[in-house]
Scaffold this active site. Structure first.
Site, PDB file in Angstrom:
ATOM      1  N   LYS A  66       0.865  -1.182   0.000  1.00 14.05           N
ATOM      2  CA  LYS A  66       0.000   0.000   0.000  1.00 14.05           C
ATOM      3  C   LYS A  66       0.903   1.233   0.000  1.00 14.05           C
ATOM      4  O   LYS A  66       1.375   1.690   1.019  1.00 14.05           O
ATOM      5  CB  LYS A  66      -0.910  -0.011   1.224  1.00 14.05           C
ATOM      6  CG  LYS A  66      -1.714   1.276   1.450  1.00 14.05           C
ATOM      7  CD  LYS A  66      -2.739   1.521   0.374  1.00 14.05           C
ATOM      8  CE  LYS A  66      -3.698   2.641   0.769  1.00 14.05           C
ATOM      9  NZ  LYS A  66      -3.033   3.963   0.918  1.00 14.05           N
ATOM     10  N   ARG A  80       1.937   0.597   4.169  1.00 15.42           N
ATOM     11  CA  ARG A  80       1.895  -0.693   4.855  1.00 15.42           C
ATOM     12  C   ARG A  80       1.827  -1.801   3.800  1.00 15.42           C
ATOM     13  O   ARG A  80       1.632  -1.530   2.617  1.00 15.42           O
ATOM     14  CB  ARG A  80       0.673  -0.803   5.775  1.00 15.42           C
ATOM     15  CG  ARG A  80      -0.674  -0.809   5.063  1.00 15.42           C
ATOM     16  CD  ARG A  80      -1.839  -0.834   6.033  1.00 15.42           C
ATOM     17  NE  ARG A  80      -3.121  -0.937   5.378  1.00 15.42           N
ATOM     18  CZ  ARG A  80      -3.782   0.077   4.831  1.00 15.42           C
ATOM     19  NH1 ARG A  80      -3.254   1.293   4.853  1.00 15.42           N
ATOM     20  NH2 ARG A  80      -4.962  -0.114   4.258  1.00 15.42           N
ATOM     21  N   TYR A  88      -3.977  -5.529  -5.227  1.00 16.66           N
ATOM     22  CA  TYR A  88      -4.743  -4.509  -5.947  1.00 16.66           C
ATOM     23  C   TYR A  88      -5.071  -5.010  -7.350  1.00 16.66           C
ATOM     24  O   TYR A  88      -4.170  -5.379  -8.108  1.00 16.66           O
ATOM     25  CB  TYR A  88      -3.958  -3.205  -6.013  1.00 16.66           C
ATOM     26  CG  TYR A  88      -4.117  -2.378  -4.756  1.00 16.66           C
ATOM     27  CD1 TYR A  88      -5.032  -1.329  -4.709  1.00 16.66           C
ATOM     28  CD2 TYR A  88      -3.383  -2.660  -3.613  1.00 16.66           C
ATOM     29  CE1 TYR A  88      -5.201  -0.581  -3.548  1.00 16.66           C
ATOM     30  CE2 TYR A  88      -3.544  -1.921  -2.446  1.00 16.66           C
ATOM     31  CZ  TYR A  88      -4.455  -0.890  -2.426  1.00 16.66           C
ATOM     32  OH  TYR A  88      -4.618  -0.159  -1.272  1.00 16.66           O
ATOM     33  N   TYR A  92      -3.774   2.058  -9.139  1.00 15.04           N
ATOM     34  CA  TYR A  92      -4.521   2.922  -8.217  1.00 15.04           C
ATOM     35  C   TYR A  92      -3.708   4.187  -7.964  1.00 15.04           C
ATOM     36  O   TYR A  92      -2.495   4.135  -7.777  1.00 15.04           O
ATOM     37  CB  TYR A  92      -4.745   2.167  -6.908  1.00 15.04           C
ATOM     38  CG  TYR A  92      -5.535   2.890  -5.852  1.00 15.04           C
ATOM     39  CD1 TYR A  92      -6.925   2.820  -5.821  1.00 15.04           C
ATOM     40  CD2 TYR A  92      -4.896   3.627  -4.862  1.00 15.04           C
ATOM     41  CE1 TYR A  92      -7.652   3.461  -4.824  1.00 15.04           C
ATOM     42  CE2 TYR A  92      -5.613   4.270  -3.867  1.00 15.04           C
ATOM     43  CZ  TYR A  92      -6.986   4.187  -3.852  1.00 15.04           C
ATOM     44  OH  TYR A  92      -7.701   4.823  -2.869  1.00 15.04           O
ATOM     45  N   ASP A 102     -11.657  14.733   3.013  1.00 14.18           N
ATOM     46  CA  ASP A 102     -10.657  14.170   3.927  1.00 14.18           C
ATOM     47  C   ASP A 102      -9.287  14.822   3.767  1.00 14.18           C
ATOM     48  O   ASP A 102      -8.285  14.332   4.291  1.00 14.18           O
ATOM     49  CB  ASP A 102     -10.542  12.658   3.731  1.00 14.18           C
ATOM     50  CG  ASP A 102     -10.131  12.272   2.308  1.00 14.18           C
ATOM     51  OD1 ASP A 102      -9.936  13.177   1.466  1.00 14.18           O
ATOM     52  OD2 ASP A 102     -10.004  11.062   2.033  1.00 14.18           O
ATOM     53  N   ASP A 107      -9.233   9.855  -5.224  1.00 15.11           N
ATOM     54  CA  ASP A 107      -8.684   8.539  -5.558  1.00 15.11           C
ATOM     55  C   ASP A 107      -9.272   8.006  -6.862  1.00 15.11           C
ATOM     56  O   ASP A 107     -10.447   8.226  -7.166  1.00 15.11           O
ATOM     57  CB  ASP A 107      -8.980   7.534  -4.443  1.00 15.11           C
ATOM     58  CG  ASP A 107      -8.311   7.904  -3.132  1.00 15.11           C
ATOM     59  OD1 ASP A 107      -7.189   8.441  -3.181  1.00 15.11           O
ATOM     60  OD2 ASP A 107      -8.907   7.670  -2.067  1.00 15.11           O
ATOM     61  N   ASP A 139     -15.241   7.969   1.354  1.00 13.85           N
ATOM     62  CA  ASP A 139     -13.970   7.730   0.666  1.00 13.85           C
ATOM     63  C   ASP A 139     -14.245   7.195  -0.738  1.00 13.85           C
ATOM     64  O   ASP A 139     -13.810   6.101  -1.105  1.00 13.85           O
ATOM     65  CB  ASP A 139     -13.110   6.746   1.466  1.00 13.85           C
ATOM     66  CG  ASP A 139     -11.670   6.711   0.998  1.00 13.85           C
ATOM     67  OD1 ASP A 139     -11.252   7.635   0.270  1.00 13.85           O
ATOM     68  OD2 ASP A 139     -10.954   5.753   1.350  1.00 13.85           O
ATOM     69  N   TYR A 176     -10.213  -5.921   1.758  1.00 10.41           N
ATOM     70  CA  TYR A 176      -8.772  -5.711   1.929  1.00 10.41           C
ATOM     71  C   TYR A 176      -8.367  -5.187   3.304  1.00 10.41           C
ATOM     72  O   TYR A 176      -7.189  -5.220   3.661  1.00 10.41           O
ATOM     73  CB  TYR A 176      -8.219  -4.819   0.810  1.00 10.41           C
ATOM     74  CG  TYR A 176      -8.406  -3.324   0.969  1.00 10.41           C
ATOM     75  CD1 TYR A 176      -7.303  -2.472   0.871  1.00 10.41           C
ATOM     76  CD2 TYR A 176      -9.657  -2.755   1.165  1.00 10.41           C
ATOM     77  CE1 TYR A 176      -7.452  -1.101   0.989  1.00 10.41           C
ATOM     78  CE2 TYR A 176      -9.813  -1.395   1.276  1.00 10.41           C
ATOM     79  CZ  TYR A 176      -8.709  -0.570   1.193  1.00 10.41           C
ATOM     80  OH  TYR A 176      -8.859   0.790   1.303  1.00 10.41           O
TER      81      TYR A 176
END
EC number: 3.6.1.1
Length: 216
Positions: A66, A80, A88, A92, A102, A107, A139, A176
């Site tokens: 990540k 992490r 994935y 991304y 946020d 994203d 999100d 995930y």
């Protein structure tokens, strides 16, 4: 030239030159005009946004790592390693010069044939929006295709994807973080128009943030 003068010249040429300290060498090669570009703020979103836009890839398709943008330095850092066995499913990243509630850029999950290295950017076309709640906070993710991939560039709406592909994306985000005891809820996918609206809203929010910053 006398023999004594020749020997002095040889000694001076062979004596080591003082090596400047590392920070001095770095500063000597930089000026205020040559600061490293920040992918969030310095990379343009693109003239066709919110339909087609640039995406900075953070995480490679097939990765368990990540990665994420370090907002202070502009570098891509390791956040992490995923706690589960999933990887994935697609590349991304984020859209430059956008801002969400946020305080992060918007994203994006980009469907294309090949994995892309973290830190690279590509042109993408939004085809849908995946509303998502991560630990009680909004999100949402833009679902996009690479605008320069011959296999995917003709897609214009998420309904054109196979149901299996949508289920694959949904299941990844639902699962995930389970081994971290973190709850993620994914709602029904929305069409490309909703994605365009979300991108435009995040562009406007970023512009407001910049104006507010300049007024300080």
């Amino acid at each position: 030239m006398s023999e004594e003068a020749y020997e002095e010249t040889q000694e001076s040429s062979q004596s080591p030159r003082p090596v400047p300290k590392l920070n001095e060498r770095i500063l000597s090669t930089l000026s205020r005009r040559s600061v490293a570009a920040h992918p969030w703020h310095d990379l343009e979103i693109g003239p066709e946004a919110p339909l087609v836009f640039n995406v900075v890839v953070e995480i490679t398709k097939g990765s368990k790592v990540k990665y994420e943008l370090d907002k202070k330095t502009g570098l891509i850092k390791v956040d992490r390693i995923l706690y589960s066995s999933v990887v994935y499913p697609h590349n991304y990243g984020f859209i430059p010069r956008t801002l969400c509630e946020d305080n992060d850029p918007l994203d994006v999950l980009v469907l294309m044939q090949e994995p892309v290295l973290p830190g690279c950017f590509l042109r993408a076309r939004a085809i849908g929006l995946m509303p998502m709640i991560d630990q009680g906070e909004k999100d949402d993710k833009i679902i996009a295709v690479c605008a320069d991939d011959p296999e995917y560039k003709h897609f214009t709406d998420i309904k054109q994807l196979a149901p299996h592909r949508l289920q694959e994306i949904r299941r990844f985000f639902e699962d995930y973080k389970k081994n971290e005891n973190k709850k993620v809820a994914v709602n029904d996918f929305l069409p490309s128009e909703s994605a365009h609206e979300a991108i435009q809203y995040s562009m406007d929010l970023y512009a407001e943030y910049i104006l507010h910053t300049l007024r300080r």
